[in-house]
Motif scaffolding. Sequence first.
Motif, short mmCIF file in Angstrom:
data_model
loop_
_atom_site.label_atom_id
_atom_site.label_comp_id
_atom_site.label_asym_id
_atom_site.label_seq_id
_atom_site.Cartn_x
_atom_site.Cartn_y
_atom_site.Cartn_z
N SER A 1 0.84 -1.22 0.03
CA SER A 1 0.12 -0.15 -0.06
C SER A 1 0.95 1.19 0.10
N VAL A 2 2.21 0.96 0.34
CA VAL A 2 2.99 2.21 0.44
C VAL A 2 4.13 2.17 -0.51
N GLY A 3 4.74 3.06 -1.10
CA GLY A 3 6.22 3.01 -1.67
C GLY A 3 6.32 2.60 -3.21
N VAL A 4 5.25 2.35 -3.64
CA VAL A 4 5.22 1.71 -5.25
C VAL A 4 4.47 2.51 -5.99
N LEU A 5 5.03 3.38 -6.87
CA LEU A 5 4.41 4.32 -7.87
C LEU A 5 4.54 3.62 -9.01
N ALA A 6 3.44 3.75 -10.09
CA ALA A 6 3.80 3.27 -11.48
C ALA A 6 3.13 4.52 -12.43
N LEU A 7 3.68 4.26 -13.49
CA LEU A 7 3.34 5.30 -14.50
C LEU A 7 2.61 5.06 -15.63
N GLY A 8 1.41 5.54 -15.76
CA GLY A 8 0.71 5.44 -16.79
C GLY A 8 -0.45 4.29 -16.99
N ALA A 9 -1.31 4.52 -18.04
CA ALA A 9 -2.67 3.81 -18.00
C ALA A 9 -2.13 2.21 -18.24
N THR A 10 -1.06 1.66 -18.68
CA THR A 10 -1.04 0.42 -18.78
C THR A 10 -0.92 -0.56 -17.63
N PHE A 11 -0.72 0.11 -16.39
CA PHE A 11 -0.70 -0.21 -15.07
C PHE A 11 -2.35 -0.37 -14.31
N GLY A 12 -3.20 0.02 -15.26
CA GLY A 12 -4.49 -0.07 -14.73
C GLY A 12 -4.94 1.03 -13.87
N PRO A 13 -6.05 1.17 -13.21
CA PRO A 13 -6.72 1.94 -12.54
C PRO A 13 -5.77 2.35 -11.25
N ALA A 14 -5.50 3.71 -10.70
CA ALA A 14 -5.18 3.83 -9.57
C ALA A 14 -5.79 3.33 -8.29
N GLU A 15 -7.14 3.19 -8.67
CA GLU A 15 -7.79 2.43 -7.11
C GLU A 15 -7.51 1.14 -7.22
N GLN A 16 -6.94 0.40 -8.33
CA GLN A 16 -6.76 -1.01 -8.41
C GLN A 16 -5.56 -1.30 -8.11
#
Length: 494
Positions: free
Chosen positions: A204-219
């Motif tokens: 839940s903390v410390g892992v960011l992803a860039l862009g829509a290929t990673f899916g919705p932020a809420e998921q």
Amino acid sequence: MRPTRRRFIAAATTAAVVVPLGACVFGGDLRVVVVGDAPASTVVPDGDPARTALALSSTLFSSAEGVVIATEDTADALAAVSSRSGLPLLIGTDQAVADELERLGADTIVTAQGTDVSAFGDDVDVREIDPADAEADVPEARRTDDATPVSLFVDPEQGGPAQAVARAEVEASGGTVREMPGGAPGRSSDTVAATKEAAGSDPSVGVLALGATFGPAEQWTSTLHTALTAPELPGGGTTVFPGRRMIAAYGSPGVPSLGILGEQDLEESIDAVQDLADDYAGLTDDGVIPAFEIISTLASSEPGADGDYSTELDPEALREWVDAAGEAGVYVVLDLQPGTSDFLSQAKHYEDLLTRPHVGLALDAEWRLLPGQKHLEQIGSVSAEEVNETATWLADLTAENGLPQKVLILHQFSLSMITDRQDIDTSRPELAITVHADGHGTPDSKLETWNALRHDLPDGIFMAWKNFYDEDTPTFTPEQTYEVEPRPWFVSYQ
């Protein structure tokens, strides 16, 4: 008002010094403090590099006496400056950037020669550099051991200016950038291992992803949790497609007339499908996984005791095949031919087998009858509503049991077989929904069916292909099969 202070940096010999926890000092006078606690895991938008830079600056930096200011034209070159100097990177001179400078407490700007930064007022010290000069001396930082506890996942298949900006911003903060092909942490054993290293015990903390290929932020946190905890699939990883392709033997154990799966015993079937997969392995960079597609409920000419024109095999009779396949690295798909029953009722009959991580489901609409219909008198059909009901149940079962993504195959050779196909729900990440083109005959007729089924295919659905040994004239070779466009993710042999 006094003019903006400008300096062209041709050389720098100032020394960096160690500073208190979470801080970096540049040239003895530019202090940067990164956040002390890991930020919440989320997906950062990549549509606008300037917005990406603002989002990451506000997330990763508590304060900074100096920043790098770029324009759209100089963003790529100055990203490298930000990365090696440890200074936050911002793009543009609008009010949002001015507000971020004020929040950071920045009074020094590093920018490209000739950049107009007058919008920031007269009290900033502007240090101009030539961004095309890779050897240009810029302020350097010595980071403490307390770098920002953050990882950024990027999809190397996407690239773009926002990715260059995001990489620089995270590297400037002392974080780590990791490549995740296709935006899928569960794509392979390697990406799963990298995700576990990045997330530790708390995704839940410390892992960011860039862009829509990673899916919705809420998921995103749920996606990470699956990669961390779900058993891996045959071939590694926790997501089915993309990242692997499957070659399957179709049929029902002990029934040779229904396909090659019933033409030999269990061990011979495993050997045969592994040989089939080997025939394809050299034709793609993706891993090729052998699979069984087992007809588990058989369309029947007689109504049977329950009157549904479908014979349901005992799950216990299939367990040996499912277990042996899993041990051999063979994926299993349970195929349903429900007659006048419905797909959801029959799927529930095999719930225990479907809780195995290497077992998926196939819905064969050709054999889905309405009351009063009989097999072979017409082509069966299923509504999108019934498909969605079954898919929702299977997705919930997958999530509740902490399983990797499952294949859900929809057999089809005529558009009428799935009514309202545009309404199929592809939003559940637990499923890789796949339309299986079942047409047989000449190459031209098979490709005509393939192209018709691809037309108006809902987003998020993969395509599969079937080769028939007897009905095709001739049967496609592996090379011909993988020349089909787009290349099928799942190929079965009957």
